[in-house]
Design an enzyme around this catalytic site. Structure first.
Site, mmCIF file in Angstrom:
data_model
loop_
_atom_site.group_PDB
_atom_site.id
_atom_site.type_symbol
_atom_site.label_atom_id
_atom_site.label_comp_id
_atom_site.label_asym_id
_atom_site.label_seq_id
_atom_site.Cartn_x
_atom_site.Cartn_y
_atom_site.Cartn_z
ATOM 1 N N THR A 1 0.821 -1.214 0.000
ATOM 2 C CA THR A 1 0.000 0.000 0.000
ATOM 3 C C THR A 1 0.855 1.264 0.000
ATOM 4 O OG1 THR A 1 -1.559 -1.256 1.321
ATOM 5 C CG2 THR A 1 -1.897 1.116 1.219
ATOM 6 N N VAL A 2 1.810 1.323 0.924
ATOM 7 C CA VAL A 2 2.578 2.563 1.081
ATOM 8 C C VAL A 2 3.510 2.777 -0.102
ATOM 9 C CG1 VAL A 2 4.131 3.859 2.574
ATOM 10 C CG2 VAL A 2 2.430 2.313 3.582
ATOM 11 N N LYS B 1 8.719 0.853 11.869
ATOM 12 C CA LYS B 1 8.801 1.130 13.302
ATOM 13 C C LYS B 1 9.440 -0.019 14.078
ATOM 14 C CE LYS B 1 5.111 1.329 11.740
ATOM 15 N NZ LYS B 1 3.822 1.482 11.074
ATOM 16 N N GLU C 1 9.697 9.505 9.387
ATOM 17 C CA GLU C 1 8.431 10.175 9.722
ATOM 18 C C GLU C 1 7.242 9.226 9.601
ATOM 19 O OE1 GLU C 1 6.503 12.273 11.433
ATOM 20 O OE2 GLU C 1 7.843 13.877 10.763
ATOM 21 N N VAL D 1 5.861 6.630 12.565
ATOM 22 C CA VAL D 1 5.095 7.026 13.746
ATOM 23 C C VAL D 1 3.880 7.848 13.343
ATOM 24 C CG1 VAL D 1 5.183 8.155 15.989
ATOM 25 C CG2 VAL D 1 7.272 7.138 15.039
ATOM 26 N N GLY E 1 1.569 7.678 11.088
ATOM 27 C CA GLY E 1 1.214 7.889 9.676
ATOM 28 C C GLY E 1 1.519 9.274 9.151
ATOM 29 N N GLY F 1 -10.214 -6.246 7.314
ATOM 30 C CA GLY F 1 -8.813 -6.134 6.931
ATOM 31 C C GLY F 1 -8.036 -5.097 7.726
ATOM 32 N N GLU G 1 -3.270 -6.466 11.527
ATOM 33 C CA GLU G 1 -2.013 -7.006 11.015
ATOM 34 C C GLU G 1 -2.142 -8.536 10.903
ATOM 35 O OE1 GLU G 1 0.990 -5.361 10.476
ATOM 36 O OE2 GLU G 1 0.567 -3.392 11.338
ATOM 37 N N LYS H 1 6.236 2.639 18.257
ATOM 38 C CA LYS H 1 6.178 4.076 17.945
ATOM 39 C C LYS H 1 6.541 4.906 19.171
ATOM 40 C CE LYS H 1 2.589 3.033 14.550
ATOM 41 N NZ LYS H 1 1.140 2.899 14.334
#
Lengths: 428, 428
Positions: free
Chosen positions: A14-15, A107, A131, A134, A136, A189, A192, A207
């Site tokens: 996703t990221v 993290k 960044e 922690v 988002g 969903g 994790e 975090k």
């Protein structure tokens, strides 16, 4: 305009896909703000051919993230695979040794190996920015490392796991028990692969450990966090808390005391009308307190493609602009080892237990509390259920040690059924 | 450790004294975080001998801030005098021409001369930083310039004048009229020497203009802000709004539309249960919205010695660390001139007026609204006062142009007594 900054992205979940999209769709904006173009040189993921809704055809490809991390044409290694060890750690180390800067959303890796990685980076003049690791999209690493740099930080608090806050919010709204809502969240969903990372407080604990390191100039020490998840929170606790004007949050707190660094990630009662108490659903909130600035509250999306990619991009742009910051806000080699302290900062506590229905039961409980030096603020006995009387107590401010003595001694009274529930009421 | 960073502070009012205290009291912390010591080389103020509760004996002294700004032993000129022109501007320009970086809390100077000063600084390779100029201790300049750098900003909103928010909050709590609460605030020393800077929205407007420039890559243009103060807000409006689930805030909004840049600082209704609606008293809040990150909310003290000095220090530490940022997040020479747009983004509006008590009055009002293409969401007529009927209308979403037509045509009906009140309901 100077030379482009060339990034290599490992991990196209996703990221990662979010980062690719921003770099492609906002190339001009990024170049203007960075003072130079930002280009994707190459990418790496488990499966090259997966349909990701965005083309990666124009980029170099590596099956092995370590190879990606050390490519000649990569200036910044963007690690978005996750996992404390394995490929993420291997590739990050390889990147630093090969002379690259690193941007990561990982993290777990930093909470466990952050000190070692920061020393490696800084000994070679490279930077690690995180960044996105922690809260988002909330620029909290930046706020703490830079915005509050003139402050002695007095406390850091945060609701930093959106899934837990979603579950607790949904329990309150629906009146459904923990397990039902957990199953719902799983189907949606939200959890994790190992749900304990979420509901056990581990992800949020990672975090908190990172923020504590920056705040107090100490080596990141995830192992020292007093960790308690939300699995034991009952719908009764949520309802009772609400009736008393509180909400239950999985709250991280880090504060330096005369006895050492207290770090805890645990369910807490907070006033329902406080900013933390008003935080509903999956949103994150971090509260930073400094001796000069007072209290700063930051709120935003803690997860998701856009918000997390936004945070990754802010780190990439920072590097493109030529900003060179130490990982934890001061040279890693000079970070002290904090003495981990068990929570001793006093607070009121919420206690719920079931008493056997016989004369003198309540007196025994009150005596145990009195003997432990704990005074009672409020006490309520609700209607009986089959011989057991649910009792609710809010104590005055007490330290955790005294509370633990009381909890132990309750058992010896012979009037308490099952395990009493004790939840800290954090002064937010 | 490298050489110390030597600062010269012009202006030893509340904020200047706060900066001196932090530099003296937290020298080690600042040196550790900056990578080098931060030292005060010299100071300047109107009166050398005033008792400020902190000694300035060890520092060089200049009567003339321009002299301070150009001293050989000053690396960073810290401008804390205030005022758009006069000594502040002269000294800032002198500092930049003499090869110094500048840190300032001066929103008026930058809102009016920011473009020119930024071009001067950047043409010579110097930086101007101004975290303290916007929302006191909240690191919002940093959040917007850096944290959200990967975003196309879609909207910036803020409650950025603590005095106005104090007055509005106090009116709601006490039920007292505007003038009484204004006089109270004046006695408490909450108001600027020229109170219109506060209650007229000018101070908050300066801040909004600075944020808009960063957000949209446009030259700062304070003159283009649609400015409306809180002076006409009546206790009736506050009460009525509250009954409908709203609070009235002096809210700044900047958003880029197809027609140009809308910038307004004006009283707005916001939902009482939104973060902005819950902001009580002198606290500030800024809401940043980006296409990737979604909504980020920042909250903290907008004024006062500690918070503002904290922001000044964050800029000084940033420079000490070697970070070199452009003033408005991209090279000033490349900032475009925004086409200023009158507010056309549609919103519901709150209307309050008094109707003469005769048959058909209400019908006339409804007709005017209908003719302007405005439909009515809610309408309420409360009890009569001496022949005039107070009427409250909440419209559906409409554009400001249609509303202005309606407001003009109300007069021609002959049934409206006095001036109708129209307040935008901002969708927050």
């Amino acid at each position: 305009m100077t030379d482009p900054l060339r990034i290599g992205i490992a991990g196209l979940g996703t990221v990662g896909v979010g980062v690719v999209k921003i770099v492609r769709q906002k190339a001009n904006l990024l170049a203007t703000r960075s003072g130079r173009p930002i280009e994707i040189a190459a990418v790496s993921a488990r499966n090259r051919d997966k349909n990701r809704g965005v083309s990666i055809d124009g980029y170099g490809w590596e099956d092995d993230p370590v190879k990606l991390a050390t490519r000649e044409d990569v200036d910044v290694f963007v690690e978005l695979m996750g996992g404390a060890d394995g490929p993420a750690r291997a590739a990050t180390e390889a990147a630093l040794r090969a002379g690259k800067d690193v941007v990561t959303a990982n993290k777990a890796m930093l909470a466990i190996h952050g000190q070692e990685l920061a020393e490696l980076a800084e000994s070679r003049g490279h930077v690690i920015r995180f960044e996105a690791a922690v809260a988002g999209g909330i620029p909290v690493v930046k706020a703490l490392t830079e915005g509050l740099a003139g402050n002695q930080v007095t406390r850091v608090m945060g609701v930093m796991n959106g899934t837990c806050n979603y579950i607790l919010t949904r329990m309150e709204e629906s009146g459904l028990p923990y397990q039902t809502v957990f199953d719902e969240a799983d189907k949606l969903g939200y959890l994790e692969a190992d749900p304990n990372l979420d509901v056990g407080g581990i992800d949020a604990g990672h975090k908190l450990a990172l923020l504590a390191s920056i705040a107090y100039g100490t080596q990141v020490d995830f192992g020292a966090i007093e960790l308690e998840g939300i699995q034991k929170i009952s719908i009764d606790d949520i309802r009772t808390a609400r009736n008393m004007g509180f909400r239950i949050k999985l709250l991280g707190v880090a504060q330096m005391t005369g006895r050492g660094l207290e770090q805890r990630m645990s369910p807490c009662l907070v006033p329902a009308d406080s900013p933390l108490g008003q935080l509903q659903g999956g949103t994150n909130m971090v509260v930073l307190e400094g001796d000069s600035v007072g209290q700063i509250v930051l709120r935003g999306a803690g997860a998701g493609e856009g918000p997390t990619a936004s945070a990754v991009l802010s780190d990439i742009i920072e590097i493109a602009r030529g900003t060179r910051l130490t990982t934890f806000g001061q040279p890693a080699a000079g970070l002290s080892r904090a003495r981990p302290a068990r929570t001793t900062t006093p607070a009121p506590y919420y206690l719920r237990m079931k008493l056997v229905d016989k004369p003198g039961a309540m007196a025994k409980i009150a005596t145990v509390l009195g003997d432990a030096g704990i005074s009672i603020d409020r006490m309520r006995q609700t209607q009986h259920e089959s011989g057991a009387a649910p009792v609710l107590i809010v104590t005055h401010r007490t330290d955790r040690g005294s509370l633990d003595i009381a909890l132990e001694n309750f058992a010896a009274t012979g009037v308490v059924q099952g395990e009493p529930v004790a939840i800290r009421i954090e002064d937010v």
